[in-house]
Design a protein around this motif. Structure first.
Motif, PDB file in Angstrom:
ATOM      1  N   UNK A 277       3.147  12.371   0.717  1.00 21.67           N
ATOM      2  CA  UNK A 277       3.859  12.480  -0.560  1.00 21.67           C
ATOM      3  C   UNK A 277       5.349  12.359  -0.281  1.00 21.67           C
ATOM      4  N   UNK A 278       6.080  12.018  -1.310  1.00 18.62           N
ATOM      5  CA  UNK A 278       7.533  11.937  -1.208  1.00 18.62           C
ATOM      6  C   UNK A 278       8.119  13.169  -1.887  1.00 18.62           C
ATOM      7  N   UNK A 279       8.907  13.934  -1.136  1.00 14.53           N
ATOM      8  CA  UNK A 279       9.548  15.136  -1.668  1.00 14.53           C
ATOM      9  C   UNK A 279      11.034  15.046  -1.423  1.00 14.53           C
ATOM     10  N   UNK A 280      11.785  14.959  -2.487  1.00 17.80           N
ATOM     11  CA  UNK A 280      13.252  14.901  -2.388  1.00 17.80           C
ATOM     12  C   UNK A 280      13.704  13.801  -1.424  1.00 17.80           C
ATOM     13  N   UNK A 281      13.057  12.649  -1.490  1.00 17.54           N
ATOM     14  CA  UNK A 281      13.425  11.525  -0.646  1.00 17.54           C
ATOM     15  C   UNK A 281      12.914  11.599   0.781  1.00 17.54           C
ATOM     16  N   UNK A 282      12.087  12.606   1.091  1.00 12.21           N
ATOM     17  CA  UNK A 282      11.526  12.787   2.431  1.00 12.21           C
ATOM     18  C   UNK A 282      10.047  12.399   2.421  1.00 12.21           C
ATOM     19  N   UNK A 283       9.593  11.770   3.499  1.00 11.11           N
ATOM     20  CA  UNK A 283       8.182  11.427   3.665  1.00 11.11           C
ATOM     21  C   UNK A 283       7.481  12.622   4.295  1.00 11.11           C
ATOM     22  N   UNK A 284       6.527  13.206   3.568  1.00  8.84           N
ATOM     23  CA  UNK A 284       5.834  14.413   4.020  1.00  8.84           C
ATOM     24  C   UNK A 284       4.356  14.091   4.179  1.00  8.84           C
ATOM     25  N   UNK A 285       3.824  14.268   5.383  1.00  5.64           N
ATOM     26  CA  UNK A 285       2.416  13.988   5.674  1.00  5.64           C
ATOM     27  C   UNK A 285       1.579  15.215   5.368  1.00  5.64           C
ATOM     28  N   UNK A 286       0.446  14.989   4.724  1.00  9.95           N
ATOM     29  CA  UNK A 286      -0.537  16.047   4.485  1.00  9.95           C
ATOM     30  C   UNK A 286      -1.535  15.991   5.638  1.00  9.95           C
ATOM     31  N   UNK A 287      -1.378  16.873   6.614  1.00 10.00           N
ATOM     32  CA  UNK A 287      -2.226  16.829   7.815  1.00 10.00           C
ATOM     33  C   UNK A 287      -3.693  17.070   7.500  1.00 10.00           C
ATOM     34  N   UNK A 288      -4.000  17.766   6.451  1.00 11.15           N
ATOM     35  CA  UNK A 288      -5.384  18.037   6.097  1.00 11.15           C
ATOM     36  C   UNK A 288      -6.019  16.852   5.375  1.00 11.15           C
ATOM     37  N   UNK A 289      -5.224  15.847   5.027  1.00 11.20           N
ATOM     38  CA  UNK A 289      -5.726  14.706   4.263  1.00 11.20           C
ATOM     39  C   UNK A 289      -5.881  13.475   5.153  1.00 11.20           C
ATOM     40  N   UNK A 290      -6.551  13.636   6.291  1.00 15.91           N
ATOM     41  CA  UNK A 290      -6.818  12.511   7.181  1.00 15.91           C
ATOM     42  C   UNK A 290      -8.057  11.779   6.686  1.00 15.91           C
ATOM     43  N   UNK A 291      -7.880  10.510   6.375  1.00 14.59           N
ATOM     44  CA  UNK A 291      -8.992   9.676   5.896  1.00 14.59           C
ATOM     45  C   UNK A 291      -9.468   8.815   7.059  1.00 14.59           C
ATOM     46  N   UNK A 292     -10.713   9.001   7.502  1.00 15.55           N
ATOM     47  CA  UNK A 292     -11.224   8.179   8.602  1.00 15.55           C
ATOM     48  C   UNK A 292     -11.271   6.706   8.186  1.00 15.55           C
ATOM     49  N   UNK A 293     -11.015   5.829   9.152  1.00 17.93           N
ATOM     50  CA  UNK A 293     -11.094   4.410   8.893  1.00 17.93           C
ATOM     51  C   UNK A 293     -12.511   3.996   8.525  1.00 17.93           C
ATOM     52  N   UNK A 294     -12.607   2.929   7.766  1.00 16.97           N
ATOM     53  CA  UNK A 294     -13.929   2.409   7.373  1.00 16.97           C
ATOM     54  C   UNK A 294     -14.677   1.929   8.604  1.00 16.97           C
ATOM     55  N   UNK A 295     -16.008   2.068   8.606  1.00 15.63           N
ATOM     56  CA  UNK A 295     -16.783   1.576   9.746  1.00 15.63           C
ATOM     57  C   UNK A 295     -16.646   0.065   9.914  1.00 15.63           C
ATOM     58  N   UNK A 296     -16.719  -0.359  11.144  1.00 18.41           N
ATOM     59  CA  UNK A 296     -16.649  -1.777  11.462  1.00 18.41           C
ATOM     60  C   UNK A 296     -18.027  -2.389  11.202  1.00 18.41           C
ATOM     61  N   UNK A 297     -18.070  -3.521  10.510  1.00 18.06           N
ATOM     62  CA  UNK A 297     -19.337  -4.174  10.236  1.00 18.06           C
ATOM     63  C   UNK A 297     -19.937  -4.688  11.535  1.00 18.06           C
ATOM     64  N   UNK A 298     -21.210  -4.445  11.718  1.00 22.34           N
ATOM     65  CA  UNK A 298     -21.892  -4.893  12.922  1.00 22.34           C
ATOM     66  C   UNK A 298     -21.601  -4.042  14.147  1.00 22.34           C
ATOM     67  N   UNK A 299     -20.867  -2.917  13.955  1.00 23.32           N
ATOM     68  CA  UNK A 299     -20.507  -2.073  15.101  1.00 23.32           C
ATOM     69  C   UNK A 299     -21.448  -1.008  15.262  1.00 23.32           C
TER      70      UNK A 299
END
Length: 160
Positions: free
Chosen positions: A138-160
């Motif tokens: 999120x952007x707070x007062x012009x700062x980029x703030x990461x939500x550490x609890x909001x890690x979204x795993x990458x999509x699975x690789x097709x055929x992997x």
């Protein structure tokens, strides 16, 4: 005249046995205190949000910005249309090596297993089973703030 020598006079105070008791007791209390502090530190959750810097520090371009903090490694990619914050570790399930950006190839590479990813986090080749993981932010007062609890795993690789 039977005279027995007088017992040596011992000054009032602490004897050797009591002194050892106090020394070992104090050492035990210090060790237990260190153990309790260590367990509490281990049990404390990490910060849920982390400020990565002002938005101006991440200008649009074809290079990701590596941010290393005490809590993690992040790659911030600003392509001019959107900002994406990638986890700075590979998605390979065997190990979680730190990704590196290879400028000459314009891609992320896993130095441990050789997996390769595009600037947008898409899998190219290697043993990883999914695309790069992303953090919510999120952007707070012009700062980029990461939500550490909001890690979204990458999509699975097709055929992997």
């Amino acid at each position: 005249m039977n005279s027995t020598p007088a017992a040596p006079h011992t000054p009032p105070g602490i004897n050797r046995r009591d002194m050892l008791f106090y020394v070992f007791g104090t050492a035990l209390l210090i060790a237990l205190s260190a153990l309790v502090v260590g367990l509490l530190w281990y049990a404390a959750p990490p910060a849920e949000r982390e400020t990565l810097g002002p938005l101006d520090a991440f200008p649009p371009g074809s290079e990701p910005h590596l941010i290393i903090t005490e809590a993690g490694r992040y790659y911030v990619v600003n392509d001019g249309e959107q900002i994406v914050v990638f986890d700075g570790r590979t998605t390979n399930t065997r190990t979680r090596c730190h990704l590196i950006w290879v400028r000459s190839n314009e891609r992320f590479e896993d130095p441990c297993w050789g997996t390769k990813f595009t600037l947008s986090g898409e899998y190219i080749e290697g043993p990883a089973q999914r695309h790069l993981d992303r953090y919510g932010y999120e952007l707070r007062d012009g700062e980029l703030v990461v939500n550490r609890w909001a890690l979204t795993p990458g999509a699975p690789v097709e055929g992997g």
